[in-house]
Scaffold this motif. Structure first.
Motif, PDB file in Angstrom:
ATOM      1  N   UNK A  27       2.663  -8.254  -0.303  1.00  0.00           N
ATOM      2  CA  UNK A  27       1.256  -8.492  -0.248  1.00  0.00           C
ATOM      3  C   UNK A  27       0.368  -8.343  -1.635  1.00  0.00           C
ATOM      4  N   UNK A  28      -0.519  -9.291  -1.784  1.00  0.00           N
ATOM      5  CA  UNK A  28      -1.314  -9.167  -2.966  1.00  0.00           C
ATOM      6  C   UNK A  28      -2.319  -7.913  -3.007  1.00  0.00           C
ATOM      7  N   UNK A  29      -2.259  -7.372  -1.881  1.00  0.00           N
ATOM      8  CA  UNK A  29      -3.253  -6.043  -1.729  1.00  0.00           C
ATOM      9  C   UNK A  29      -2.667  -5.019  -2.627  1.00  0.00           C
ATOM     10  N   UNK A  30      -1.274  -5.030  -3.037  1.00  0.00           N
ATOM     11  CA  UNK A  30      -0.938  -4.142  -3.906  1.00  0.00           C
ATOM     12  C   UNK A  30      -1.697  -4.013  -5.171  1.00  0.00           C
ATOM     13  N   UNK A  31      -2.087  -5.238  -5.541  1.00  0.00           N
ATOM     14  CA  UNK A  31      -2.986  -5.205  -6.667  1.00  0.00           C
ATOM     15  C   UNK A  31      -4.290  -4.341  -6.515  1.00  0.00           C
TER      16      UNK A  31
END
Length: 360
Positions: A27-31
């Motif tokens: 998931x790009x939420x790791x950014x």
């Protein structure tokens, strides 16, 4: 258009789809998680994100998903620039719940620990296609395991430790109780932080195991969530089913189905109904989406078998006879004939060619 050209177009489409990389992603939420952790400590993460080829402002959960090596490089880079060998643990401890994804909100709004973990296992396969999960329990013990699908040479230590620590932290927050862990284990080697890990998990820690796992007292599964909200949970899980079961999710159903078939292994008896249940969609929806992409369930099963064979040949040292057995062939000769029909090479020739491509 002549029947011959239709047939050629169909063959070209099938070859193109068969050669898809289907790279496992996160998931790009790791950014967001890394950015918030560093900024909370007064650090400017811009240079780190730039060095990883990431846009620090592109982190919405429906932005483009991230390749596993990129996320691992980001986490390991954050550990170095903050001089923090336990970055994964510390990120989990300081997690910003106001920045939670839909999935995490769905998990903590469930009724109890067991339902929360089931929700995580059911839907994370869509959000983080690179993470395989396993959840088993009996009357005494329970196990939650996860494994990151990363190529050899990708350093995933911080990611592994973050994922296990985050689950412990989230369940502890939701239940107001410390998770009664019996043992924690990790696929990576001991990096000298065993004491910190054992203090966090309050349990012995093992390294170099086949999967990252938390083993705990199964009585904890019945603990209620003080964050439980039945209406919110129903709304969120329905939203997850609707979005990830639609073609608007940006995930091709052929790729999703291939990954799921690879997960369940070489069981020839696996049915469309069984896979649809695992994907949290109705059999009718699965058939319709396959038809939209021009495929039948049986065609995708064959495609998944080919991809699994290629993975074993290029990424493992398994004997050819063992690979044949894993794929459901009773004889090596039958597997060799099938593989040659898919690829135009024998399994051994494909393995040797793959090895030359991996050499520096």
């Amino acid at each position: 258009m002549t029947p011959g050209s239709v047939s050629k177009d169909r063959e070209a489409l099938q070859a193109q789809c068969s050669d898809r990389q289907m790279e496992p992603t996160l998931s790009p939420r790791f950014i967001t998680y890394v950015r918030d952790h560093l900024m909370d400590r007064g650090m400017d993460p811009s240079d780190l994100f730039l060095s990883c080829g990431l846009d620090i402002d592109r982190c919405d959960e429906f932005d483009k998903p991230l390749p596993v090596p990129t996320v691992c490089r980001l986490l390991e880079g954050a550990a170095r620039c903050s001089d923090n060998s336990t970055l994964g643990l510390d990120m989990a401890r300081s997690y910003h719940y106001e920045a939670s994804s839909l999935l995490i909100l769905a998990v903590v709004s469930a009724s109890n620990v067991a339902e929360g973990i089931r929700c995580l296992c059911r839907y994370d396969r869509f959000v983080d296609t690179a993470i395989e999960t396993r959840f088993d329990f009996d009357e005494h013990h329970a196990e939650f395991a996860h494994r990151t699908l990363a190529n050899q040479g990708v350093e995933a230590r911080q990611l592994n430790e973050y994922l296990s620590a985050f689950l412990v932290q989230a369940l502890g927050t939701a239940t107001r109780r410390q998770m009664p862990i019996i043992e924690a284990s990790f696929t990576h080697a001991d990096a000298g932080n065993r004491a910190a890990l054992e203090a966090f998990f309050n349990a012995p820690v093992r390294f170099g195991t086949a999967e990252n796992m938390l083993r705990f007292d199964s009585a904890f599964l019945r603990e209620r969530f003080y964050t439980s909200h039945s209406l919110l949970h129903d709304v969120l899980t329905q939203a997850l089913r609707t979005y990830f079961g639609s073609k608007h999710s940006g995930q091709g159903i052929v790729d999703i189905l291939c990954r799921e078939l690879i997960r369940v292994g070489g069981d020839e008896a696996v049915t469309l109904e069984r896979i649809a249940e695992r994907l949290a969609m109705s059999p009718r929806t699965l058939r319709r989406r396959l038809a939209d992409e021009g495929y039948s369930f049986q065609e995708v099963k064959k495609m998944a078998r080919e991809k699994r064979a290629k993975y074993y040949l290029s990424q493992t040292n398994m004997p050819l006879s063992e690979i044949a057995f894993e794929l459901g062939y009773s004889e090596l000769s039958a597997f060799s004939r099938a593989f040659r029909s898919w690829v135009g090479q024998t399994p051994q020739a494909y393995r040797e060619h793959s090895a030359t491509l991996l050499r520096p």
